[in-house]
Design a protein around this motif. Structure first.
Motif: not given
Length: 373
Positions: A295-316
């Motif tokens: 999902r990270q590489v198919n649904q979240y490719a357009a996220l900016d850097l801050a959005g990626c870190f926010q998503l990853e904290l949710d996942l973590a």
């Protein structure tokens, strides 16, 4: 006890300063413990605004590793001994929030930030490495995001950098398999432009201190680029592996379902040892981790850097409390029996709604720990 991170300031011949950051846990391959992140962040913020500091150099002691990743063993053991869902959530949130704040700061440091990528560069170590503006790899560099083997997922900004690799399907393959790549592979992917022998370390430091630093930060970046390019020497570097299998990676990128990706990988006929070792890690890894990465590489490719870190904290937080992390670390790093009892035995067994819930934030937007990035 010696500090886990060392800081120094090297005077340049023209009156400026090069900030030196040295990870100092060689016996643990510089695994990133919770105490290291506040130290790193505080010093970086000081140097970011200090007009004397023209550049920062990030390195480590010893020869085996730049950084083998986060100290997930300590994290796991603390999780096991902590009672209560909220206490565990706070523990995980504090650790990864502090780590991601440092990574994000590195990406946005502004001044030339050089990282010396010698030996093992994995997981959280790659998060530090990718944040630097000038990334050096030596002949011993071994780079990987092997989180699938412990039931985690590629984090520390991997949602951002795996989606920005120049060749199709490579980010998907590296994330799914935790495959280890070398310096020439890093060059192939644009992770580093500077292949410099480890023996040139002192020469590079000397060159930084004798440089006639100009008055403009943009010029400083150009000066560092020219300096490192002049030290480039790849004669004794091993040939890369990735380019030999690009047709497979490209084919993987055409599928729209993880099951089809798995079928393609398993059906691929190759006697290449590197490829077979990589595929084995996927087949032995956490099925939940495979779904998250897909999902990270198919649904979240357009996220900016801050959005990626926010998503990853949710996942973590969700993965540490509800998925395979505790068991994966136990099997690989604590008991070392290499017999993880994953929540789901096969990738096909993982329910869609289970993965959906892992991507659901534990916080409202205005309460997210990384909302100010």
């Amino acid at each position: 006890m010696e500090a886990s991170v060392l800081f120094d300031e090297l005077a340049t011949d023209d009156g400026h300063v090069v900030g030196m950051i040295t990870l100092n846990k060689a016996r643990q391959l510089h695994a990133l413990s919770a105490d290291m992140f506040p130290l790193l962040r505080q010093q970086l913020l000081i140097w970011k605004t200090d007009k004397r500091v023209v550049s920062v150099f990030l390195t480590s002691t010893g020869e085996k590793a730049f950084c083998a990743g986060g100290d997930v063993k300590s994290l796991q053991q603390t999780l096991v001994s902590t009672e209560g869902e909220e206490a565990k959530k706070q523990l995980v949130s504090d650790y990864f929030t502090a780590e991601y704040q440092v990574d994000y700061l590195l990406h946005n440091f502004g001044k030339p930030l050089i990282v010396w990528g010698d030996g093992i560069i994995m997981g959280g170590g790659l998060g530090l490495f990718m944040g630097a503006s000038h990334r050096v790899v030596t002949e011993t560099a071994r780079i990987a995001m092997p989180e699938i083997t412990i039931g985690l997922f590629p984090d520390v900004g991997a949602t951002w950098f795996l989606n920005r690799l120049p060749h199709p399907g490579v980010g998907l393959f590296l994330g799914l398999t935790g495959a280890s790549i070398n310096a020439n592979d890093a060059k192939y992917l644009g992770l580093s432009e500077y292949l410099i022998p480890a023996a040139k370390y002192d020469e590079v430091i000397k060159a930084l201190t004798t440089l006639a630093w100009q008055g403009d930060t943009a010029l400083h970046h150009q000066q560092v680029d020219e300096l490192l390019t002049a030290q480039y020497a790849d004669a004794n570097f091993a040939t890369g592996n990735l380019i030999n299998h690009q047709s497979l990676f490209t084919e993987l990128s055409t599928y729209t379902d993880l099951a089809d990706v798995m079928t393609c990988i398993q059906a691929h006929d190759s006697s290449d040892t590197w490829l077979q070792t990589s595929i084995k890690k996927l087949l032995l890894g956490s099925p939940i981790s495979a779904h998250i990465l897909y999902r990270q590489v198919n649904q979240y490719a357009a996220l900016d850097l801050a959005g990626c870190f926010q998503l990853e904290l949710d996942l973590a937080v969700n993965v540490c409390l509800n998925a395979d992390l505790v068991e994966g670390v136990r099997a690989l790093l604590v008991d070392k029996d290499n017999q993880p009892n994953w929540l789901y035995e096969l990738i096909a067994d993982v329910p869609v709604n289970f993965v959906d819930n892992l991507f659901s934030s534990p916080w409202t937007r205005d309460c997210h720990p990384l909302r100010t990035l």
